[in-house]
Write an enzyme that holds these catalytic residues in place. Structure first.
Site, short mmCIF file in Angstrom:
data_model
loop_
_atom_site.label_atom_id
_atom_site.label_comp_id
_atom_site.label_asym_id
_atom_site.label_seq_id
_atom_site.Cartn_x
_atom_site.Cartn_y
_atom_site.Cartn_z
N TYR A 137 0.91 -1.21 0.10
CA TYR A 137 0.04 0.15 0.12
C TYR A 137 0.73 1.39 -0.10
CZ TYR A 137 -4.50 -2.01 0.04
OH TYR A 137 -5.76 -2.98 -0.31
N GLY A 257 -10.03 -5.95 -4.30
CA GLY A 257 -8.84 -6.35 -4.86
C GLY A 257 -8.05 -7.23 -3.49
N ASP A 258 -8.58 -6.75 -2.41
CA ASP A 258 -7.97 -7.55 -1.26
C ASP A 258 -8.55 -8.96 -1.22
OD1 ASP A 258 -6.45 -5.46 -0.22
OD2 ASP A 258 -8.36 -4.45 0.36
N ARG A 259 -9.68 -8.82 -1.49
CA ARG A 259 -10.46 -10.43 -1.66
C ARG A 259 -10.00 -11.03 -2.72
NH1 ARG A 259 -13.22 -13.59 1.50
NH2 ARG A 259 -11.14 -14.68 1.04
#
Length: 461
Positions: A137, A257-259
């Site tokens: 990030y 996007g994290d999933r």
């Protein structure tokens, strides 16, 4: 078997309410805040998703020595956390929402951060991973030279999913897959002075920039995501593969996007090839948004949320049982209208080993085998009914007419059929015995059958 998430964390705060009027000071909406939710964001969100699905996960990160850092530790109580000091204030991102619509976001402590140090304990955890997610990030952890050297060394034999950030470094060479969204991919290509990339007439921009970045980054694959349009998978010496996404009604794409990165790691750990893992991950991300996205996640604090039960992945379950010295038992069939004969046979099969995986014919497969009127119950409901039985540990749906392809992937120690078969005459016998497995039969109950039940129902109707 452990999934290790490496990356930057931040505290996400959601202020939600209704906006029914404008401010008298300026033409801006007034939001009457009715709810406040805090959660770990960034790599913390990826780790939390995996932990809530009961996957063994370790989060390797750095935390600030401040109130926000202490809140993050509390919100990550359900995750195995190995953290060093960031030497910088913890970033906090506060979103204000009116109904389902974002109004404004405030960022605190989000200015450019120095590259943090990594501790020996952090590096040891990364080395023990079965699969790694780098959730960058742009806060500097992914740029640490010692960490990058270790990741580059592991890339040859440990699957690494790298979720990049425009403010972060390039992925290390050799990672299994990099997952930029289209805007991030285009920005990365333009930063390399190829401003025309992604604009070739008649070609998919995602395929264009994905192919360019595949060469630049030296990764094994680049999966460029396109929101509701799905994704494009670019691999070495292969044509780009379009992966459509199911249509969903979703107002807030945050967390998709994290999933996707989390799901990719799970499916790669289970032994699936990248193309299949990418297709499943795109669908998992769509399901996540359809179910409310991050706004539907429960609030967490000092008391970790109770992990919700998950449906065991058949490939990962088989691998885990074998690594613990257990025996994997599998059986197969259509299981269209469960009856007492099924229940008795499945219970008997489960007694033969340490887990029972049911290879289930898909709807298309049943139609080809049984005729256009079958199945009576769809494959998703059939799988759910089987999983509700205590003796069934996992279900693997297959599309072929026979279970050979599914068996080749599962490689069970014991393949079980009803007593109406003879082990030697089973068409799967030679295949199962090729890896040292055995074919066994369990008692058959001739008075009970799905066809008989279907015929009886037809007469009643």
């Amino acid at each position: 078997m452990r999934i290790v998430v490496v990356g930057d964390v931040m505290l996400d705060v959601d202020l939600s309410g209704e906006a029914t009027r404008l401010s008298p000071d300026a033409p801006v909406p007034v939001v009457d805040v009715s709810g406040i939710k805090r959660r770990a964001g960034g790599a913390g969100l990826v780790a939390r998703m995996l932990a809530e699905d009961s996957w063994p996960v370790t989060l390797v990160t750095v935390l600030g020595d401040d109130d926000a850092g202490r809140q993050l530790e509390a919100h990550l109580a359900a995750v195995r956390l190995v953290a060093g000091p960031s030497g910088h204030p913890s970033p906090v991102k506060t979103r204000v929402r009116a109904g389902s619509h974002p109004v404004v976001r405030f960022d605190q402590g989000c200015d450019k951060a120095p590259v943090p140090e990594v501790s020996p304990a952090m590096l040891r955890e990364v080395e023990k991973a079965g699969v790694i997610i780098v959730a960058d990030y742009g806060r500097g952890l992914a740029a640490n030279p010692e960490l990058r050297e270790l990741l580059a060394r592991l890339a040859g034999h440990v699957p690494i999913v790298w979720d990049p950030h425009p403010a972060g470094p390039d992925p290390v060479p050799g990672v299994a897959v990099v997952t930029p969204n289209l805007a991030e991919a285009q920005k990365a290509v333009q930063a390399r002075s190829r401003k025309d990339a992604g604009k070739t007439a008649g070609k998919d921009p995602a395929a264009e920039v994905g192919g360019a970045l595949l060469k630049e980054w030296g990764s094994q694959a680049v999966l460029v995501t396109k929101g509701e349009q799905g994704a494009v998978l670019c691999r070495r010496d292969q044509s780009p593969q379009a992966i459509p996404a199911p249509r969903v009604e979703a107002g807030d794409p945050c967390g998709a996007g994290d999933r996707l990165a989390a799901s990719l790691a799970v499916h790669l750990l289970a032994g699936r090839d990248l193309a299949e893992a990418a297709e499943l991950a795109v669908h998992d991300a769509a399901d996540f948004l359809a179910n409310g996205g991050v706004s539907a996640l429960p609030d967490t604090g000092a008391e970790p949320a109770e992990a919700k039960p998950r449906v065991n992945d058949p490939l990962l379950l088989a691998r885990a049982v074998r690594e613990n010295g257990g025996k994997v038992v599998a059986t197969g069939g259509c299981f269209d209208l469960l009856h007492a004969g099924h229940v008795r046979s499945l219970a008997a099969a489960r007694e033969l080993g340490d887990c029972l995986i049911v290879c289930l014919n898909s709807d298309d497969s049943v139609r080809r085998l049984k005729g256009p009127e079958r199945p009576i119950i769809g494959q998703h409901d059939r799988a759910e009914l089987l999983l509700a039985m205590e003796c069934v540990d996992a279900v693997m749906v297959f599309d072929e007419d026979t279970p050979e392809a599914a068996l080749e992937r599962l490689r069970p120690d014991i393949w079980v059929k009803g007593g109406d078969y003879k082990g030697a005459s089973l068409p799967e016998a030679a295949l199962v015995e090729s890896w040292g497995g055995r074919c066994l039969t369990v008692p058959y109950h001739p008075a009970r059958s799905t066809t008989g039940l279907a015929d009886a129902l037809a007469k009643v109707s």
